[in-house]
Design a protein around this motif. Structure first.
Motif, PDB file in Angstrom:
ATOM      1  N   GLY A 278      18.866  52.381 -61.731  1.00 25.37           N
ATOM      2  CA  GLY A 278      19.468  51.470 -62.699  1.00 25.37           C
ATOM      3  C   GLY A 278      18.578  50.324 -63.117  1.00 25.37           C
ATOM      4  O   GLY A 278      18.909  49.605 -64.078  1.00 25.37           O
ATOM      5  N   THR A 282      19.035  48.210 -66.583  1.00 19.53           N
ATOM      6  CA  THR A 282      19.498  46.822 -66.514  1.00 19.53           C
ATOM      7  C   THR A 282      18.511  45.867 -67.172  1.00 19.53           C
ATOM      8  O   THR A 282      18.892  45.017 -67.988  1.00 19.53           O
ATOM      9  N   TYR A 285      18.455  46.347 -70.920  1.00 17.16           N
ATOM     10  CA  TYR A 285      19.613  45.745 -71.594  1.00 17.16           C
ATOM     11  C   TYR A 285      19.438  44.234 -71.728  1.00 17.16           C
ATOM     12  O   TYR A 285      19.669  43.661 -72.801  1.00 17.16           O
ATOM     13  N   GLU A 286      19.032  43.573 -70.667  1.00 12.30           N
ATOM     14  CA  GLU A 286      18.864  42.125 -70.723  1.00 12.30           C
ATOM     15  C   GLU A 286      17.693  41.717 -71.619  1.00 12.30           C
ATOM     16  O   GLU A 286      17.706  40.630 -72.202  1.00 12.30           O
ATOM     17  N   GLN A 344      20.017  43.004 -59.248  1.00 18.28           N
ATOM     18  CA  GLN A 344      19.219  43.320 -60.437  1.00 18.28           C
ATOM     19  C   GLN A 344      19.774  42.656 -61.696  1.00 18.28           C
ATOM     20  O   GLN A 344      19.007  42.231 -62.571  1.00 18.28           O
ATOM     21  N   GLY A 345      21.096  42.532 -61.787  1.00 17.71           N
ATOM     22  CA  GLY A 345      21.681  41.873 -62.951  1.00 17.71           C
ATOM     23  C   GLY A 345      21.307  40.409 -63.045  1.00 17.71           C
ATOM     24  O   GLY A 345      20.767  39.957 -64.072  1.00 17.71           O
TER      25      GLY A 345
END
Length: 427
Positions: A278, A282, A285-286, A344-345
């Motif tokens: 992921g 992730t 996306y960011e 990670q987010g």
């Protein structure tokens, strides 16, 4: 050019010696190392054949020999796969056999006894290649007679099974893959041809060495003045003769059945691979890279494949501990996976923060914390990549940029009024 030919001939001689030593090592190697010795032998023969072809072509066309002869590369991290491929494909010797064009070129050159010997060995190699390609086509699916005697089948009893529609050849691969009979045998009227093709196929190893020796003798006579140089530098698979355990070391094997603790370790490792898979999605996306979604999914797939390969390679070693200790690597992997999954987010959000978050981090929560430009006392908006910050109590408007999502660049003043306000508050 003479020195270059001398070096090439010396390397070819070294490869020939290595191919013979590798073939002899197959009989002398311990049983646990014999399959590795066979793989090295196949590769060493292929190196000898390919190098002989290359130098022979350069000799016939009056070109300079290459600086480095073509040799097999031993994969540093996937030697088990390298070994399996060498055993499955006979080291690549079939693809290295000189083709019809090469033999035609040999025949078109003014012949002598040495070149005639080379042509003879090349024709023998082509016969071996023809045997490998056609010997299986001499099998057929058949229906045994009512007695069902194996001896009767060997003597030609029974009848040939019907062929598939559109494929009348009894030995066609489809007729052998989807047989309409209950057995497989050599076609009764082609036993002699089958025996000859089998002999040709299994003679490829001896013919490879003979072809290389014939080319070496020709080059020594025509390019080295009849004096054979000492064997030169050895590269390729021949360097590993006698070092089978070093090439493919013994590794733990997967157990036939996993117990509960081993299953827990495997589950923890799988969760860790999933969490790492992921990471590209992730961070993509960011970083506002959704328009690169195919590349992000490719990166995630590569991470998954790499993780799966590492588990397949090192998993048996991690679960070999007896009893509950076999679950310790899985517990550690699970804890790391939890940290990666949960972290990670926030980490991606920190590095690829939006313009408002970057303003709070750089100014509102720092040098402007005690000013009219603090977080709760301003109105902010983004337009054309510019962050406009206006204090509610009145004052100069700040114009900062670049105000883009997914950017890692700090916000900087875009006009003199903004620079003056920031200098006033020591920013």
């Amino acid at each position: 050019m003479t020195s270059r030919w001398d070096r090439a001939i010396a390397e070819l001689s070294a490869q020939g010696d290595a191919a013979r030593a590798a073939a002899q090592r197959v009989d002398e190697a311990p049983s646990v190392e014999r399959t590795t010795a066979v793989a090295i032998s196949y590769k060493a023969e292929t190196d000898y054949l390919r190098s002989a072809n290359t130098l022979l072509r350069a000799h016939l066309t009056e070109q300079r020999p290459p600086r480095r002869l073509p040799v097999a590369r031993v994969w540093p991290c996937f030697r088990d796969v390298w070994k399996a491929q060498a055993l499955d494909r006979l080291g690549g010797v079939w693809r290295a056999i000189p083709g019809d064009a090469a033999v035609k070129q040999m025949r078109s050159t003014p012949s002598d006894a040495l070149l005639a010997a080379v042509v003879e060995q090349a024709e023998g190699l082509q016969a071996s290649l023809r045997g490998d390609r056609t010997v299986d086509r001499l099998y057929e699916s058949y229906i045994p007679d009512r007695t069902g005697s194996p001896v009767a089948a060997l003597l030609g009893g029974g009848r040939s099974a019907p062929t598939l529609p559109g494929f009348p050849n009894l030995g066609h691969p489809l007729n052998r893959a989807f047989p309409r009979g209950s057995g497989l045998r050599v076609q009764p009227d082609r036993e002699d041809e089958f025996d000859q093709l089998s002999r040709d196929r299994f003679a490829v190893h001896a013919r490879t060495l003979a072809f290389g020796d014939a080319v070496l003798a020709l080059l020594v006579e025509r390019r080295a003045g009849g004096t054979a140089p000492q064997p030169g530098r050895l590269r390729g698979a021949g360097r590993w003769v006698g070092r089978e355990r070093e090439l493919v070391p013994d590794r733990a094997k997967w157990p036939a059945k996993l117990n509960a603790f081993q299953t827990a370790t495997l589950a923890g490792l799988g969760w860790l691979v999933l969490a790492c898979t992921g990471l590209p999605l992730t961070f993509g996306y960011e970083a506002d890279l959704l328009y690169r979604a195919p590349l992000l999914f490719v990166a995630a797939g590569l991470v998954a494949c790499a993780g799966t390969g590492l588990i397949a390679r090192h998993g048996p070693k991690l679960i070999k501990a007896p009893g509950p200790r076999a679950a310790l690597p899985g517990i550690a992997a699970g804890l790391v996976a939890f940290v990666v999954w949960q972290g990670q987010g926030p980490v991606a959000s920190y590095f690829f923060a939006g313009p408002y978050d970057r303003y709070d981090r750089q100014y509102a929560d720092a040098c402007l914390a005690a000013s009219p430009y603090q977080h709760d006392a301003v109105q902010a908006m983004i337009e054309d990549g510019v962050l406009t910050v206006t204090p509610v109590s009145g004052g100069s408007t700040l114009r900062l940029g670049p105000a883009k999502d997914g950017s890692t660049h700090p916000l900087r003043p875009l006009d003199r009024a903004t620079r003056a306000v920031l200098d006033e508050y020591g920013c």
